[in-house]
Write a protein that holds these residues in place. Structure first.
Motif, PDB file in Angstrom:
ATOM      1  N   SER A  55      36.294 120.960  54.095  1.00 16.81           N
ATOM      2  CA  SER A  55      36.645 122.409  52.380  1.00 16.81           C
ATOM      3  C   SER A  55      35.866 121.729  52.086  1.00 16.81           C
ATOM      4  CB  SER A  55      38.451 121.250  51.946  1.00 16.81           C
ATOM      5  OG  SER A  55      38.614 122.619  50.718  1.00 16.81           O
ATOM      6  N   PHE A  56      34.536 123.109  51.231  1.00 19.02           N
ATOM      7  CA  PHE A  56      33.732 122.823  50.770  1.00 19.02           C
ATOM      8  C   PHE A  56      33.450 123.652  49.707  1.00 19.02           C
ATOM      9  CE2 PHE A  56      29.636 121.328  50.008  1.00 19.02           C
ATOM     10  CZ  PHE A  56      28.687 122.562  49.162  1.00 19.02           C
ATOM     11  N   GLU A  57      33.583 123.878  48.873  1.00 18.95           N
ATOM     12  CA  GLU A  57      34.026 124.534  47.381  1.00 18.95           C
ATOM     13  C   GLU A  57      35.041 125.932  47.570  1.00 18.95           C
ATOM     14  OE1 GLU A  57      29.885 125.416  45.927  1.00 18.95           O
ATOM     15  OE2 GLU A  57      29.656 123.088  45.910  1.00 18.95           O
ATOM     16  N   GLY A  58      35.919 125.522  48.452  1.00 14.66           N
ATOM     17  CA  GLY A  58      36.464 126.275  48.420  1.00 14.66           C
ATOM     18  C   GLY A  58      36.273 127.215  49.680  1.00 14.66           C
ATOM     19  N   ARG A  59      35.621 126.696  50.630  1.00 18.18           N
ATOM     20  CA  ARG A  59      36.322 127.758  51.610  1.00 18.18           C
ATOM     21  C   ARG A  59      36.589 126.734  53.183  1.00 18.18           C
ATOM     22  NH1 ARG A  59      30.607 130.713  50.905  1.00 18.18           N
ATOM     23  NH2 ARG A  59      31.622 132.269  51.281  1.00 18.18           N
ATOM     24  N   ARG A  60      36.910 127.011  53.872  1.00 18.47           N
ATOM     25  CA  ARG A  60      37.439 126.533  55.418  1.00 18.47           C
ATOM     26  C   ARG A  60      36.390 126.179  56.026  1.00 18.47           C
ATOM     27  NH1 ARG A  60      42.740 124.738  54.410  1.00 18.47           N
ATOM     28  NH2 ARG A  60      43.221 123.063  56.033  1.00 18.47           N
ATOM     29  N   ILE A  61      35.744 124.965  56.212  1.00 15.90           N
ATOM     30  CA  ILE A  61      34.932 125.151  57.431  1.00 15.90           C
ATOM     31  C   ILE A  61      35.172 123.978  58.552  1.00 15.90           C
ATOM     32  CG2 ILE A  61      31.927 123.881  57.836  1.00 15.90           C
ATOM     33  CD1 ILE A  61      31.829 124.551  54.343  1.00 15.90           C
ATOM     34  N   LEU A  62      34.511 124.398  59.989  1.00 17.05           N
ATOM     35  CA  LEU A  62      35.107 123.846  60.827  1.00 17.05           C
ATOM     36  C   LEU A  62      33.749 123.037  61.197  1.00 17.05           C
ATOM     37  CD1 LEU A  62      36.926 123.607  63.482  1.00 17.05           C
ATOM     38  CD2 LEU A  62      35.672 124.703  64.432  1.00 17.05           C
ATOM     39  N   LEU A  63      33.887 121.267  61.522  1.00 13.33           N
ATOM     40  CA  LEU A  63      32.560 120.711  61.947  1.00 13.33           C
ATOM     41  C   LEU A  63      32.548 120.768  63.220  1.00 13.33           C
ATOM     42  CD1 LEU A  63      32.577 118.239  59.020  1.00 13.33           C
ATOM     43  CD2 LEU A  63      30.465 120.869  59.573  1.00 13.33           C
ATOM     44  N   GLU A  64      32.064 121.212  64.245  1.00 13.62           N
ATOM     45  CA  GLU A  64      31.987 120.593  66.017  1.00 13.62           C
ATOM     46  C   GLU A  64      31.049 119.578  66.008  1.00 13.62           C
ATOM     47  OE1 GLU A  64      33.544 124.163  67.559  1.00 13.62           O
ATOM     48  OE2 GLU A  64      31.714 124.924  67.183  1.00 13.62           O
ATOM     49  N   MET A  65      30.993 118.659  66.873  1.00 12.76           N
ATOM     50  CA  MET A  65      30.498 117.652  67.810  1.00 12.76           C
ATOM     51  C   MET A  65      29.578 118.551  68.081  1.00 12.76           C
ATOM     52  SD  MET A  65      31.354 114.075  69.932  1.00 12.76           S
ATOM     53  CE  MET A  65      30.639 115.263  71.674  1.00 12.76           C
ATOM     54  N   MET A  66      27.844 118.316  68.224  1.00 12.40           N
ATOM     55  CA  MET A  66      26.720 119.134  68.703  1.00 12.40           C
ATOM     56  C   MET A  66      26.056 117.828  69.710  1.00 12.40           C
ATOM     57  SD  MET A  66      24.107 119.170  65.384  1.00 12.40           S
ATOM     58  CE  MET A  66      23.089 119.959  66.626  1.00 12.40           C
ATOM     59  N   GLU A  67      26.733 116.888  70.312  1.00 13.34           N
ATOM     60  CA  GLU A  67      26.821 116.905  71.949  1.00 13.34           C
ATOM     61  C   GLU A  67      27.366 116.478  72.313  1.00 13.34           C
ATOM     62  OE1 GLU A  67      26.711 114.446  68.965  1.00 13.34           O
ATOM     63  OE2 GLU A  67      24.476 113.839  68.270  1.00 13.34           O
ATOM     64  N   ASN A  68      26.955 116.760  74.488  1.00 14.95           N
ATOM     65  CA  ASN A  68      27.879 117.102  74.902  1.00 14.95           C
ATOM     66  C   ASN A  68      29.028 115.834  74.996  1.00 14.95           C
ATOM     67  OD1 ASN A  68      27.373 119.628  76.070  1.00 14.95           O
ATOM     68  ND2 ASN A  68      25.357 118.575  77.186  1.00 14.95           N
ATOM     69  N   GLU A  69      28.354 114.853  74.709  1.00 18.10           N
ATOM     70  CA  GLU A  69      29.311 113.074  75.471  1.00 18.10           C
ATOM     71  C   GLU A  69      28.919 112.127  73.801  1.00 18.10           C
ATOM     72  OE1 GLU A  69      29.619 112.859  79.320  1.00 18.10           O
ATOM     73  OE2 GLU A  69      28.553 111.477  78.769  1.00 18.10           O
ATOM     74  N   VAL A  70      29.527 111.255  73.717  1.00 18.77           N
ATOM     75  CA  VAL A  70      28.911 110.503  72.583  1.00 18.77           C
ATOM     76  C   VAL A  70      29.537 108.888  73.396  1.00 18.77           C
ATOM     77  CG1 VAL A  70      28.867 108.697  71.117  1.00 18.77           C
ATOM     78  CG2 VAL A  70      28.716 111.247  70.958  1.00 18.77           C
ATOM     79  N   VAL A  71      29.226 108.301  74.208  1.00 17.76           N
ATOM     80  CA  VAL A  71      29.143 106.929  74.891  1.00 17.76           C
ATOM     81  C   VAL A  71      29.420 106.272  73.382  1.00 17.76           C
ATOM     82  CG1 VAL A  71      29.205 105.302  76.502  1.00 17.76           C
ATOM     83  CG2 VAL A  71      28.895 107.010  76.713  1.00 17.76           C
ATOM     84  N   LEU A  72      31.044 105.311  73.652  1.00 15.18           N
ATOM     85  CA  LEU A  72      31.015 103.805  72.835  1.00 15.18           C
ATOM     86  C   LEU A  72      31.054 102.782  73.481  1.00 15.18           C
ATOM     87  CD1 LEU A  72      33.822 105.615  70.220  1.00 15.18           C
ATOM     88  CD2 LEU A  72      31.140 105.270  70.019  1.00 15.18           C
TER      89      LEU A  72
END
Lengths: 166, 203
Positions: free
Chosen positions: A104-121
């Motif tokens: 939620s940013f300044e009253g708007r709903r925003i979808l945040l998505e991972m850019m990478e195909n995969e991240v190894v932990l």
């Protein structure tokens, strides 16, 4: 007559052999474990090791830190790229396949998505990933409220989807 | 006068297979994901592996060891009895283990069918009853004997999805061959038994 005696003896001997081949392993197994049923049925060291390994699967052992100084924003594309540092305190390696978080940013709903195909932990190491979202204003230096989301991780062909914030 | 060598060739082949089978490897394998867990079994070997850690059982280890010994003894007896098929002791020695591979194959299939039924139909309700933390949905689909399927479990806000692959391995074909040879050995050996009875009546 000799044949008959021999047949009887042979028959008895083979039957005894069959009984011994069934009874001996059971008796030997119990004897080796001091006649303890539980220990004889299953060796608990292996089970304990598995429990220890899997009990580490707690997301409290993962730390997510937004690298606010490194947030990038493109005015033309209205897109922000938010770098996140993840520290994994888990004892095994795994992959993050997807991250989706509603913000939620300044009253708007925003979808945040991972850019990478995969991240190894890797255990006890830092990993970096980037979340991308459409922002009509520069979010740098401003508050972004994170809401619900989902994280998809993979380990040894097992995929786990975790819904956060619900 | 040279004594004619009477050999039950089916029995010789059967005996050789019985000596090979205990060392041929697993007959059936089930795998969850890509090595998350696996179960491999035969009448002589049993391996349960979860996240790379093996689970052992002393009882199972000893039972499988003696099953191996039993097959080896049966193999030696079958070869001996088959090479001297017309002797009075041949039939007894052969009968000691001639049906073992058939019963092993049948038992394995029965255990697998029953186990699959249990996992697919009964286990989900047991696990659902145990998990009290939020709604639980268990969709376990283990293929029957051979195949691949997807299963998933949802508990609270976590869903776990994976593939389960099961199937027979090459040594199982050897076991079937041994079972067939065993039956043929038994049937063929009856000819020698009839000859032996006829000979004793003459004497």
């Amino acid at each position: 007559m000799v044949h008959m005696k021999g047949e009887v003896l042979l028959g008895a001997g083979l039957r005894l052999l069959s009984i011994l081949l069934v009874a001996c392993p059971i008796l030997m197994a119990f004897q080796a474990n001091g006649w303890d049923l539980r220990k004889t049925l299953i060796e608990e060291d292996g089970v304990r090791e598995i429990e220890e390994k899997l009990s580490g699967l707690s997301f409290e052992d993962m730390t997510w830190t937004v690298l606010e100084n490194e947030i990038e924003y493109s005015e033309s594309a209205h897109e922000a790229k938010i770098p996140i540092n993840i520290y994994s305190g888990l004892s095994f390696q795994m992959k993050i396949l997807e991250v989706e978080i509603e913000a939620s940013f300044e009253g708007r709903r925003i979808l945040l998505e991972m850019m990478e195909n995969e991240v190894v932990l890797t255990p006890r190491e830092n990993a970096k990933m980037h979340l991308r979202g459409t922002f009509y204003e520069d979010p740098r230096g401003k508050e972004i409220e994170l809401g619900t989301g989902r994280i998809v991780i993979e380990k040894l062909g097992v995929i786990m989807e975790i819904r956060v914030g619900e | 006068m040279r004594k004619k060598l009477t050999v039950n060739w089916f029995g010789v082949g059967f005996g050789v297979l019985m000596l090979i089978l205990p060392f041929a490897g697993y007959w059936w394998r089930a795998e969850v994901g890509s090595g998350a867990a696996s179960l491999s079994m035969s009448p002589f070997n049993f391996d349960v592996n979860v996240v790379g850690i093996q689970i052992h059982s002393t009882l199972v280890r000893y039972i499988l060891l003696f099953a191996k010994i039993s097959f080896l003894i049966a193999g030696v007896f079958a070869i001996l009895g088959s090479l001297f098929a017309d002797r009075w002791w041949a039939g007894r020695l052969i009968r000691f283990g001639v049906m073992k591979p058939l019963w092993s194959v049948v038992t394995l299939i029965v255990v697998l069918v029953a186990g699959t039924f249990f996992v697919n139909m009964v286990l989900p309700s047991i696990v659902s009853g145990m998990v009290r933390d939020g709604p639980t949905q268990i969709n376990l689909r283990v293929p029957l004997l051979c195949g691949t399927s997807e299963s998933n479990i949802t508990a609270g806000n976590v869903t776990v999805r994976t593939t389960i692959s099961v199937g027979f391995l090459t040594p199982f074909l050897l076991a079937i061959a041994a079972a067939v040879l065993g039956i043929l050995t038994r049937i063929y050996q009856k000819r020698f038994a009839k000859k032996e009875t006829a000979k004793s009546k003459k004497e």
